[in-house]
Design a protein around this motif. Structure first.
Motif, PDB file in Angstrom:
ATOM      1  N   ALA A  58      52.378  14.080  10.393  1.00  0.00           N
ATOM      2  CA  ALA A  58      53.108  15.018   9.553  1.00  0.00           C
ATOM      3  C   ALA A  58      53.097  16.423  10.148  1.00  0.00           C
ATOM      4  O   ALA A  58      54.143  17.092  10.198  1.00  0.00           O
ATOM      5  N   ARG A  59      51.937  16.875  10.601  1.00  0.00           N
ATOM      6  CA  ARG A  59      51.863  18.227  11.166  1.00  0.00           C
ATOM      7  C   ARG A  59      52.668  18.342  12.457  1.00  0.00           C
ATOM      8  O   ARG A  59      53.341  19.328  12.692  1.00  0.00           O
ATOM      9  N   TYR A  60      52.583  17.310  13.291  1.00  0.00           N
ATOM     10  CA  TYR A  60      53.237  17.375  14.598  1.00  0.00           C
ATOM     11  C   TYR A  60      54.748  17.175  14.504  1.00  0.00           C
ATOM     12  O   TYR A  60      55.517  17.969  15.039  1.00  0.00           O
ATOM     13  N   TYR A  61      55.167  16.125  13.844  1.00  0.00           N
ATOM     14  CA  TYR A  61      56.585  15.782  13.828  1.00  0.00           C
ATOM     15  C   TYR A  61      57.368  16.456  12.698  1.00  0.00           C
ATOM     16  O   TYR A  61      58.523  16.814  12.881  1.00  0.00           O
ATOM     17  N   LEU A  62      56.772  16.605  11.530  1.00  0.00           N
ATOM     18  CA  LEU A  62      57.502  17.160  10.398  1.00  0.00           C
ATOM     19  C   LEU A  62      57.353  18.685  10.307  1.00  0.00           C
ATOM     20  O   LEU A  62      58.324  19.391  10.103  1.00  0.00           O
ATOM     21  N   ASP A  63      56.122  19.175  10.462  1.00  0.00           N
ATOM     22  CA  ASP A  63      55.901  20.619  10.408  1.00  0.00           C
ATOM     23  C   ASP A  63      56.124  21.289  11.757  1.00  0.00           C
ATOM     24  O   ASP A  63      56.154  22.506  11.841  1.00  0.00           O
ATOM     25  N   GLN A  64      56.239  20.480  12.813  1.00  0.00           N
ATOM     26  CA  GLN A  64      56.504  20.944  14.174  1.00  0.00           C
ATOM     27  C   GLN A  64      55.428  21.896  14.699  1.00  0.00           C
ATOM     28  O   GLN A  64      55.722  22.888  15.355  1.00  0.00           O
ATOM     29  N   LEU A  65      54.169  21.560  14.404  1.00  0.00           N
ATOM     30  CA  LEU A  65      53.052  22.334  14.938  1.00  0.00           C
ATOM     31  C   LEU A  65      52.583  21.701  16.238  1.00  0.00           C
ATOM     32  O   LEU A  65      52.627  20.482  16.392  1.00  0.00           O
TER      33      LEU A  65
END
Length: 100
Positions: A58-65
């Motif tokens: 979620a953080r990497y792909y959706l929130d783009q962190l």
């Protein structure tokens, strides 16, 4: 995962939610391809069965962190965060191929 994420990103800053119809990134029109729905079903199972992996997805792909940005948020080192991204993507790929 790269194809899945634009279809399931949230409008709001700093988070994602499936409480409403997901926002579609600019340039994406119509309904997502079936393979995107397949990945979403796999990710939904991972959210329940392996929540730690889901948090990283979620953080990497959706929130783009980036890994160094999400590591302190999740309480992991950057290296562990990168390893979890790799493992989570491997799990999605394994289940995707198993569904065929």
């Amino acid at each position: 995962m790269l194809e899945w994420a634009p279809w399931y990103r949230e409008d709001g800053e700093g988070g994602h939610s499936w409480a409403v119809k997901p926002r579609i990134d600019r340039g994406y029109h119509g309904d997502p391809p079936e393979r995107v729905h397949r990945v979403e079903r796999i990710v939904a199972k991972i959210k329940v069965e392996h929540h730690a992996y889901y948090r990283v997805i979620a953080r990497y792909y959706l929130d783009q962190l980036l890994p160094h940005q999400m590591a302190p948020i999740l309480g992991y080192t950057e290296g562990w965060t990168r390893s979890m991204i790799l493992a989570a993507c491997g799990l999605v790929e394994m289940r995707y191929k198993g569904d065929e």
